[in-house]
Design a protein around this motif. Sequence first.
Motif, PDB file in Angstrom:
ATOM      1  N   VAL A  16     -21.037  17.606  83.572  1.00  0.00           N
ATOM      2  CA  VAL A  16     -21.591  18.821  84.169  1.00  0.00           C
ATOM      3  C   VAL A  16     -23.106  18.725  84.083  1.00  0.00           C
ATOM      4  O   VAL A  16     -23.678  18.524  83.004  1.00  0.00           O
ATOM      5  N   ILE A  17     -23.743  18.852  85.230  1.00  0.00           N
ATOM      6  CA  ILE A  17     -25.200  18.847  85.277  1.00  0.00           C
ATOM      7  C   ILE A  17     -25.676  20.290  85.222  1.00  0.00           C
ATOM      8  O   ILE A  17     -25.260  21.120  86.040  1.00  0.00           O
ATOM      9  N   GLY A  46     -16.952  23.340  96.150  1.00  0.00           N
ATOM     10  CA  GLY A  46     -16.214  24.522  95.710  1.00  0.00           C
ATOM     11  C   GLY A  46     -16.889  25.193  94.527  1.00  0.00           C
ATOM     12  O   GLY A  46     -17.984  24.800  94.101  1.00  0.00           O
ATOM     13  N   ARG A  47     -16.222  26.193  93.995  1.00  0.00           N
ATOM     14  CA  ARG A  47     -16.782  26.979  92.885  1.00  0.00           C
ATOM     15  C   ARG A  47     -15.636  27.351  91.925  1.00  0.00           C
ATOM     16  O   ARG A  47     -14.577  27.802  92.364  1.00  0.00           O
ATOM     17  N   ILE A  48     -15.879  27.143  90.618  1.00  0.00           N
ATOM     18  CA  ILE A  48     -14.865  27.439  89.600  1.00  0.00           C
ATOM     19  C   ILE A  48     -15.506  28.293  88.511  1.00  0.00           C
ATOM     20  O   ILE A  48     -16.584  27.959  88.001  1.00  0.00           O
ATOM     21  N   VAL A  49     -14.834  29.384  88.147  1.00  0.00           N
ATOM     22  CA  VAL A  49     -15.323  30.250  87.069  1.00  0.00           C
ATOM     23  C   VAL A  49     -14.287  30.268  85.955  1.00  0.00           C
ATOM     24  O   VAL A  49     -13.146  29.819  86.122  1.00  0.00           O
ATOM     25  N   VAL A  55     -19.004  20.287  92.252  1.00  0.00           N
ATOM     26  CA  VAL A  55     -18.348  21.591  92.226  1.00  0.00           C
ATOM     27  C   VAL A  55     -19.204  22.535  91.398  1.00  0.00           C
ATOM     28  O   VAL A  55     -19.556  22.220  90.252  1.00  0.00           O
ATOM     29  N   ARG A  56     -19.558  23.654  91.973  1.00  0.00           N
ATOM     30  CA  ARG A  56     -20.264  24.685  91.209  1.00  0.00           C
ATOM     31  C   ARG A  56     -19.326  25.180  90.107  1.00  0.00           C
ATOM     32  O   ARG A  56     -18.171  25.542  90.383  1.00  0.00           O
ATOM     33  N   ILE A  57     -19.808  25.185  88.845  1.00  0.00           N
ATOM     34  CA  ILE A  57     -18.951  25.561  87.721  1.00  0.00           C
ATOM     35  C   ILE A  57     -19.725  26.429  86.747  1.00  0.00           C
ATOM     36  O   ILE A  57     -20.939  26.229  86.538  1.00  0.00           O
ATOM     37  N   LEU A  58     -19.046  27.406  86.165  1.00  0.00           N
ATOM     38  CA  LEU A  58     -19.677  28.311  85.214  1.00  0.00           C
ATOM     39  C   LEU A  58     -19.140  28.053  83.800  1.00  0.00           C
ATOM     40  O   LEU A  58     -18.088  27.432  83.619  1.00  0.00           O
ATOM     41  N   THR A  59     -19.864  28.531  82.806  1.00  0.00           N
ATOM     42  CA  THR A  59     -19.521  28.277  81.404  1.00  0.00           C
ATOM     43  C   THR A  59     -18.089  28.710  81.094  1.00  0.00           C
ATOM     44  O   THR A  59     -17.679  29.820  81.435  1.00  0.00           O
ATOM     45  N   TYR A  67     -23.109  22.137  87.626  1.00  0.00           N
ATOM     46  CA  TYR A  67     -22.320  21.489  88.675  1.00  0.00           C
ATOM     47  C   TYR A  67     -21.506  20.357  88.053  1.00  0.00           C
ATOM     48  O   TYR A  67     -22.056  19.476  87.379  1.00  0.00           O
ATOM     49  N   ALA A  68     -20.186  20.412  88.259  1.00  0.00           N
ATOM     50  CA  ALA A  68     -19.316  19.344  87.785  1.00  0.00           C
ATOM     51  C   ALA A  68     -19.410  18.169  88.737  1.00  0.00           C
ATOM     52  O   ALA A  68     -19.398  18.340  89.967  1.00  0.00           O
ATOM     53  N   VAL A  69     -19.498  16.956  88.170  1.00  0.00           N
ATOM     54  CA  VAL A  69     -19.633  15.739  88.974  1.00  0.00           C
ATOM     55  C   VAL A  69     -18.826  14.625  88.323  1.00  0.00           C
ATOM     56  O   VAL A  69     -18.337  14.754  87.199  1.00  0.00           O
TER      57      VAL A  69
END
Length: 419
Positions: A124-125, A93-96, A109-113, A74-76
């Motif tokens: 990013v946690i 939100g969500r970012i891939v 924000v939900r974030i993927l590698t 999660y981006a913070v």
Amino acid sequence: MSSTALALSNPCEAGATGAVMPVDIAAAKAIAAAVPVAETETIDLLASIGRVPASEVAARLDLPPFNASAMDGYAVKADNFLKPGPWRLRVAGRIVAGDVPKRSYEGAVRILTGAPVPQGFDAVIMQEKCRVEGGVIVVSERPRAGQNVRIAGEDLRRGDLLVKPGDLLKAQQLALLAGQGMAEIEVRRKIRIGLISTGTELREPGQPLHPGQIFNSNRVMLRASLDSCRWAEVFDFGIVPDTRETIAETVAEASTHCDAIITTGGVSAGEEDHVTSVVAAGGGRLDVMKVAMRPGKPVKVGRLDRALFLGLPGNPNATLVTFRMIALPALRKLAGLSNTAPIWALAIADFAYEKRVDRTEFVPVRLGAGRPDGLPRLTMLGRGSSASLRAISQAEGIALLPPGVDRVEPGMRLAFEAI
């Protein structure tokens, strides 16, 4: 022509003229006689493995080109964690990877590698450090700015040097260039090497063998060695009988088409050893005539017209040693490589051997189990015969027995080159 270069007019002088020089001096003269090819070509990046860059290549863009998440999480914003925790943030939100954030976010924000970190977010946690409750994450450990974020340009900055002229391009470097979006690269053209096997007694593998004849093993060994050099192209002139006329004709043809000529056999002082006198009669020069080494003393180095000339002895072990210690460094220089010398490593002799104090000897060795100090042990194969095929076929390296000592004792430190 230098004062040490020789031009011979009398064939009988071929093996008898010229001072015996140390191996390192002979190798240095061979390298000095090699003038790197100037022509270049632009080729597909995928075809450039093992080739030599023609010029410096600098980075065109930062890598990574944007702040990217180093893991799923999660981006913070680190500033949101100044008060005592635990902390609760709504997921906005969500970012891939491949997404382009199109709006500003608040909370988390939900974030993927590999995904871009949105503007204003600086940490990013990892997901394992969060507890999810509906649309909210609960965080118990305060993140720091930059945590789990790959900062734009932290790997490379635009203008950073990627490869230098004289490098040998490896797969890892090609990956670096591909990461810059490069599809092509300018490299030096391949050097053209003429390979000539002299000897009336020689037959190629597969041909009938008559009394007094032997199979041409040197051609196979040198072709295999040169074919592994992606910066070289071999022109094979086959077997040439031991007559001055045929050798002269073949050498002359090779000198008009090739950057380097390698001959095997015919460089000693026998009545049928014509190579040296052919080079001299053709207007060539010889900078190296005899070398204080075993095997390989009669190796010859010089130039013939525009071509580097490398005359190697005909016995297989001598061919291998002189090729690796004298010819190959010169060919690397010719191809434009910066690193030309053999790569030596240290090991411990596991054998006793008597030698002449005034010469360098090279012997085929096998590597044994390492000692507590990490140095491997060397077992000598055979007794250094120039004609030994079996010993070199089993060898894992070539050990250098230095001048100045008349006996190698077990436990002595020696340099060796892995082969």
